[in-house]
Write a protein that holds these residues in place. Structure first.
Motif, PDB file in Angstrom:
ATOM      1  N   HIS A   2       0.822  -1.208   0.000  1.00  0.00           N
ATOM      2  CA  HIS A   2       0.000   0.000   0.000  1.00  0.00           C
ATOM      3  C   HIS A   2       0.847   1.245   0.000  1.00  0.00           C
ATOM      4  CE1 HIS A   2      -2.285   3.257   1.835  1.00  0.00           C
ATOM      5  NE2 HIS A   2      -3.282   2.692   1.201  1.00  0.00           N
ATOM      6  N   ALA A   3       0.440   2.252  -0.746  1.00  0.00           N
ATOM      7  CA  ALA A   3       1.159   3.520  -0.773  1.00  0.00           C
ATOM      8  C   ALA A   3       0.220   4.609  -0.346  1.00  0.00           C
ATOM      9  CB  ALA A   3       1.699   3.804  -2.159  1.00  0.00           C
ATOM     10  N   GLY A   4       0.317   5.064   0.947  1.00  0.00           N
ATOM     11  CA  GLY A   4      -0.501   6.170   1.393  1.00  0.00           C
ATOM     12  C   GLY A   4       0.013   7.465   0.835  1.00  0.00           C
ATOM     13  N   LEU A   5       1.319   7.634   0.756  1.00  0.00           N
ATOM     14  CA  LEU A   5       1.917   8.690  -0.047  1.00  0.00           C
ATOM     15  C   LEU A   5       1.950   8.134  -1.452  1.00  0.00           C
ATOM     16  CD1 LEU A   5       4.918   9.640   2.155  1.00  0.00           C
ATOM     17  CD2 LEU A   5       3.367  11.283   1.210  1.00  0.00           C
ATOM     18  N   ARG A   6       1.380   8.786  -2.439  1.00  0.00           N
ATOM     19  CA  ARG A   6       1.317   8.242  -3.797  1.00  0.00           C
ATOM     20  C   ARG A   6       2.692   8.246  -4.421  1.00  0.00           C
ATOM     21  NH1 ARG A   6      -0.215   4.516  -5.702  1.00  0.00           N
ATOM     22  NH2 ARG A   6      -2.238   4.974  -4.771  1.00  0.00           N
ATOM     23  N   HIS A  43      -5.412   0.692  -1.348  1.00  0.00           N
ATOM     24  CA  HIS A  43      -5.826   0.972  -0.299  1.00  0.00           C
ATOM     25  C   HIS A  43      -6.729   2.043   0.198  1.00  0.00           C
ATOM     26  CE1 HIS A  43      -2.063   0.833   2.337  1.00  0.00           C
ATOM     27  NE2 HIS A  43      -1.504   0.709   1.139  1.00  0.00           N
ATOM     28  N   PRO A  44      -7.885   2.381   0.399  1.00  0.00           N
ATOM     29  CA  PRO A  44      -8.596   3.403   1.081  1.00  0.00           C
ATOM     30  C   PRO A  44      -8.489   3.200   2.574  1.00  0.00           C
ATOM     31  CG  PRO A  44      -9.949   2.539  -0.701  1.00  0.00           C
ATOM     32  CD  PRO A  44      -8.777   1.635  -0.552  1.00  0.00           C
ATOM     33  N   ARG A  45      -8.385   4.266   3.302  1.00  0.00           N
ATOM     34  CA  ARG A  45      -8.170   4.164   4.722  1.00  0.00           C
ATOM     35  C   ARG A  45      -9.047   5.169   5.448  1.00  0.00           C
ATOM     36  NH1 ARG A  45      -6.147   0.206   3.356  1.00  0.00           N
ATOM     37  NH2 ARG A  45      -3.967  -0.420   3.433  1.00  0.00           N
ATOM     38  N   ALA A  46      -9.403   4.836   6.669  1.00  0.00           N
ATOM     39  CA  ALA A  46     -10.009   5.847   7.525  1.00  0.00           C
ATOM     40  C   ALA A  46      -8.902   6.765   7.971  1.00  0.00           C
ATOM     41  CB  ALA A  46     -10.669   5.175   8.733  1.00  0.00           C
ATOM     42  N   VAL A 107      -5.276 -16.382   7.869  1.00  0.00           N
ATOM     43  CA  VAL A 107      -4.899 -16.332   6.458  1.00  0.00           C
ATOM     44  C   VAL A 107      -3.547 -17.018   6.299  1.00  0.00           C
ATOM     45  CG1 VAL A 107      -4.352 -14.809   4.521  1.00  0.00           C
ATOM     46  CG2 VAL A 107      -6.185 -14.203   6.121  1.00  0.00           C
ATOM     47  N   THR A 108      -3.456 -17.924   5.320  1.00  0.00           N
ATOM     48  CA  THR A 108      -2.214 -18.672   5.100  1.00  0.00           C
ATOM     49  C   THR A 108      -1.656 -18.501   3.695  1.00  0.00           C
ATOM     50  OG1 THR A 108      -3.482 -20.650   4.520  1.00  0.00           O
ATOM     51  CG2 THR A 108      -2.810 -20.416   6.828  1.00  0.00           C
ATOM     52  N   ALA A 109      -2.321 -17.710   2.864  1.00  0.00           N
ATOM     53  CA  ALA A 109      -1.846 -17.502   1.491  1.00  0.00           C
ATOM     54  C   ALA A 109      -1.762 -16.009   1.204  1.00  0.00           C
ATOM     55  CB  ALA A 109      -2.777 -18.188   0.499  1.00  0.00           C
ATOM     56  N   TYR A 110      -0.597 -15.581   0.731  1.00  0.00           N
ATOM     57  CA  TYR A 110      -0.327 -14.172   0.471  1.00  0.00           C
ATOM     58  C   TYR A 110       0.363 -14.013  -0.868  1.00  0.00           C
ATOM     59  CZ  TYR A 110      -1.021 -13.576   5.520  1.00  0.00           C
ATOM     60  OH  TYR A 110      -1.539 -13.581   6.787  1.00  0.00           O
ATOM     61  N   GLN A 111       0.180 -12.850  -1.478  1.00  0.00           N
ATOM     62  CA  GLN A 111       0.957 -12.497  -2.654  1.00  0.00           C
ATOM     63  C   GLN A 111       2.329 -12.003  -2.199  1.00  0.00           C
ATOM     64  OE1 GLN A 111      -0.991  -9.842  -5.415  1.00  0.00           O
ATOM     65  NE2 GLN A 111      -3.015 -10.671  -4.916  1.00  0.00           N
ATOM     66  N   GLY A 167      -8.583 -10.349  -6.933  1.00  0.00           N
ATOM     67  CA  GLY A 167      -9.123  -9.025  -6.696  1.00  0.00           C
ATOM     68  C   GLY A 167      -8.737  -8.404  -5.370  1.00  0.00           C
ATOM     69  N   ALA A 168      -7.922  -9.084  -4.575  1.00  0.00           N
ATOM     70  CA  ALA A 168      -7.537  -8.550  -3.264  1.00  0.00           C
ATOM     71  C   ALA A 168      -6.659  -7.321  -3.415  1.00  0.00           C
ATOM     72  CB  ALA A 168      -6.807  -9.609  -2.449  1.00  0.00           C
ATOM     73  N   GLU A 169      -6.856  -6.351  -2.537  1.00  0.00           N
ATOM     74  CA  GLU A 169      -6.066  -5.127  -2.528  1.00  0.00           C
ATOM     75  C   GLU A 169      -4.999  -5.186  -1.441  1.00  0.00           C
ATOM     76  OE1 GLU A 169      -8.785  -1.969  -1.909  1.00  0.00           O
ATOM     77  OE2 GLU A 169      -9.669  -2.091  -3.914  1.00  0.00           O
TER      78      GLU A 169
END
Length: 324
Positions: A2-6, A43-46, A107-111, A167-169
């Motif tokens: 995720h990049a909160g700073l673009r 990522h969208p975040r609160a 969760v046991t599988a990740y990119q 489709g996971a972010e």
């Protein structure tokens, strides 16, 4: 990740030890301990309201900043379950956690992203201690890594990952960690253009602007000479994590270009294009690798304001080592 700073092009550990001494071997990931500085006006975040310098300026110049990450423990059906909620300052402890899905299953599988399934950041609330870690995952989905946090107080743990699901972010989830012991908060170091670490000097040029993309350029030198043979670390010549003072909103950014693209040189400059999500004060942590060792240079930045001219009379060893 995720990049909160673009960041326009992507570029923030696991060995068996994570020592109290701040040296590091070839395989070790970054650790920063700031010496106690002189107190400054301090990522969208609160998104929570940060320590700020004025009203936000989102959407300037057609570059609207994404909300920052790491402020939520759960998002998009995934939850960071930090099973180790407390450690003793100055003592080696095992940090353990699980990422759970909406049904509560581990969760046991990740990119894999940047050579790792998950990147972990641990930072103290006063931003004086910083760890960039890559823990080990057991078959049951439990992540673990030994840690030794030097000072008592509140810490924030950030898990940066992407589930291996169509489709996971990318997500950055955050949870609080307490280190017990006598608490002595440290003031945030004043903004400076340069940081020194292990004989290297890193100069920061450019300004971090809310709602507007801008270039941050970091130049690495040693003994007064530019370093032109930086080594790839996790697939890039540099990694930058920014944490917003006040709420520790997480902003993970990567440099423009990558090793082997035909245009990106291995130093001395590492260039980032970044957009801050809000006004405020941020602490930047740059990881770079040279001669088999990873180093971290740390900077304090206020949005919209370039760092002031360097005061060579003031000490500024911003980082003092690495560890896993």
């Amino acid at each position: 990740m995720h990049a909160g700073l673009r960041i326009t092009a992507f570029t923030a550990a696991l060995a068996a030890t994570f020592g109290t001494a701040y040296g590091v071997g070839e395989a070790f990931d970054p650790v920063v301990e700031d010496p106690a500085p002189a107190r400054h006006d301090t990522h969208p975040r609160a998104s929570s309201e940060p320590e700020s310098e004025g009203d936000g300026q989102g959407g300037h110049g057609g570059h609207e900043a994404e909300p920052a990450g790491g402020l939520q423990i759960s998002e998009n059906g995934y939850t960071l379950d930090l099973t180790t909620a407390r450690v003793a300052a100055g003592e080696r402890s095992e940090l353990r956690f699980v990422i759970r899905d909406s049904a509560g299953r581990a969760v046991t599988a990740y990119q894999r992203e940047h050579d790792k399934e998950l990147h972990l950041i641990v930072a103290s609330r006063d931003l004086g201690t910083y760890r960039h870690l890559h823990p080990a995952r057991a078959a049951d989905g439990t992540w673990s890594i030994p840690v030794d946090l030097p000072r008592a107080g509140g810490y924030r743990v950030f898990a940066d990952f992407t589930p291996a699901k169509k489709g996971a972010e990318s997500l950055t989830l955050g949870a609080d960690l307490a280190a017990s012991g006598p608490y002595e908060p440290q003031p945030l170091p004043a903004p400076r253009r340069t940081a020194k670490v292990h004989g290297y000097e890193v100069r920061l040029d450019g300004a971090l602007r809310p709602g507007r993309a801008g270039e941050l350029k970091l130049k690495v030198s040693r003994d007064g000479r530019p370093v032109t043979d930086l080594q790839p670390y996790l697939g890039a010549y540099g990694h930058l994590v920014a944490l917003r003072s006040g709420d520790l909103a997480y902003l993970h950014v990567h440099p423009n270009g990558e090793p082997g693209d035909g245009t990106t040189k291995p130093g001395p400059d590492i260039s980032f294009t970044a957009t801050a999500p809000s006004t405020g004060t941020y602490r930047l942590f740059l990881d770079f690798q040279h001669e088999g060792r990873v180093h971290t240079a740390a900077f304090t930045v206020r949005t919209g304001t370039p760092a002031p001219p360097e005061d060579h009379s003031a000490p500024h060893d911003d980082a003092s080592g690495h560890g896993h």
